[in-house]
Enzyme design. Sequence first.
Site, PDB file in Angstrom:
ATOM      1  N   ASN A   2       0.868  -1.287  -0.121  1.00 38.71           N
ATOM      2  CA  ASN A   2       0.044  -0.030   0.064  1.00 38.71           C
ATOM      3  C   ASN A   2       0.807   1.220  -0.093  1.00 38.71           C
ATOM      4  O   ASN A   2       0.402   2.411  -0.366  1.00 38.71           O
ATOM      5  CB  ASN A   2      -0.890   0.145   1.304  1.00 38.71           C
ATOM      6  CG  ASN A   2      -2.101  -0.866   0.836  1.00 38.71           C
ATOM      7  OD1 ASN A   2      -2.442  -1.408  -0.012  1.00 38.71           O
ATOM      8  ND2 ASN A   2      -2.803  -1.341   1.925  1.00 38.71           N
ATOM      9  N   GLU A  15       8.123  -1.753  -2.447  1.00 36.27           N
ATOM     10  CA  GLU A  15       7.494  -2.722  -3.741  1.00 36.27           C
ATOM     11  C   GLU A  15       7.197  -1.692  -4.717  1.00 36.27           C
ATOM     12  O   GLU A  15       6.184  -1.203  -4.546  1.00 36.27           O
ATOM     13  CB  GLU A  15       6.398  -3.297  -2.839  1.00 36.27           C
ATOM     14  CG  GLU A  15       6.735  -4.247  -1.906  1.00 36.27           C
ATOM     15  CD  GLU A  15       5.572  -5.286  -1.338  1.00 36.27           C
ATOM     16  OE1 GLU A  15       4.505  -5.298  -2.230  1.00 36.27           O
ATOM     17  OE2 GLU A  15       5.607  -5.860  -0.284  1.00 36.27           O
TER      18      GLU A  15
END
Length: 482
Positions: free
Chosen positions: A108, A148
């Site tokens: 996220n 990420e």
Amino acid sequence: MNCWIFIFAALAALASADDSEKKIVCYFGSWSVYRPPGGKFDISDIPPQLCTHLIYSFVGINTQGNVIVLDAWNDLPDNWGKDGFGRFNKLREQSPKTKTLIAIGGWNEGSVKYSDVVANPTIRARFVKNVVEFCQKHNFDGFDVDWEYPNQRGGKPADVQNYISLLKELRTEFDKHGLILSAAVAAAEPSASLSYDIPAMSKYLHFINVMTYDFHGAWEKTTGLNAPLYPRKDESGNDLKLNVDASVRYWLKSGCPPEKLILGVPFYGRAFTLANNNQNGLVAPTRGPGAAGPYTREAGMLGYNEICESLKQGGWTIVRHAEHRVPYAFKGDQWIGYDDITSLNEKMDYINSLNLGGAMMWSIETDDFNGNCGEKYPLLKTLNAKLRGGVPIEPSKPTEAPKETNPPKPTAQPTQPPATTPPNGICKKAGFVRDEKDCNVFYQCVDLNGIYKVERFTCPSGLVFDTNTNNCNYKNLVAGCN
């Protein structure tokens, strides 16, 4: 003099023995404290003796290079907060050999802010200083970088070498203070090859948590297994690379020392809603993610605790795939690919056969921690039995049913509500977009040669998606979601 030489030699031998011990790295998703009864998981539920390393997830970053606490009430003691950091680190009193780390990033958090910070040497140096101060202030043994991913999701090609500069600078400072530096990384070659200079990063990280899962999921239009160990004979192209063995061999071939490679295993499954109940094998057509579970409440994903409880209720057909070496189960229009005791036993044997550094799991709060399907923590204890000589866990009967070649037709449809699919036309450009009707839900739009691949995500309970920051945030701080 000889006495001192003996002492130093003994200390070196002890350090070497510690380095050679198989690691069991346990990630803890701190938002699990907000789950409903049965799935609600508190820090006091963690058995620290079963983990060599515990990683608290997550903190964030801002563009000034500061470490940001994402849930102050849960993480800190201020203003009658729950002091998650403090209670997490006190677990070492029960297990003094266990090390605690704090993880930054996660899916996220995205990539853009990290890309900006590491590109600027001044801000990057400030971030390194802030990380050291953060670990010391909150009494963590180390820091886990879960970006990420470099050069993806809004990042840029320069990220690959800037990431190495970050790790080098962190390790230089960490060595001065005895801190541990690890990272969570993309596993499969198609993704990892875009993000990492593997020989260089291996020099600076104490260990590398390879996320060998999420190879398939409800973002695809057909059923697929979350974490297959090996490929199938009928696979071709990139599909041959979407499994544990191919990923591990890519990392090893690319220069990752085996003792630093920590193999990730999922304590959850990926779920689909079948388009046709009678087509229920692998690569069967689907119409969206599987129904959300009662605890994790995220369509397309089920914790192992939710899976085993559902299987225990009966009516499922369970198939153990002979080539992939992991099971899947179907009932009505619901289909789940997951790992269980048997498949994890084989994966732990795989770790030992290649002399890898150990196992990492995502994440501890979705094991059967209440023991509703048998013994408490069956998956985590399975890792310990194979890697550290613990007591083997007997597979429970519901998850070890034999393959049915001609399964009976179900007499009733599942009682769960139908899975939701992304609204048509939700993607106007690549990036993130919030659901028009539910601020808790957001989508990632990936442009694949003019066709959008859409992934659906849900913010933790109590949070909503903030389009200004592309992160989950408190509802009262997000316009249009009050």
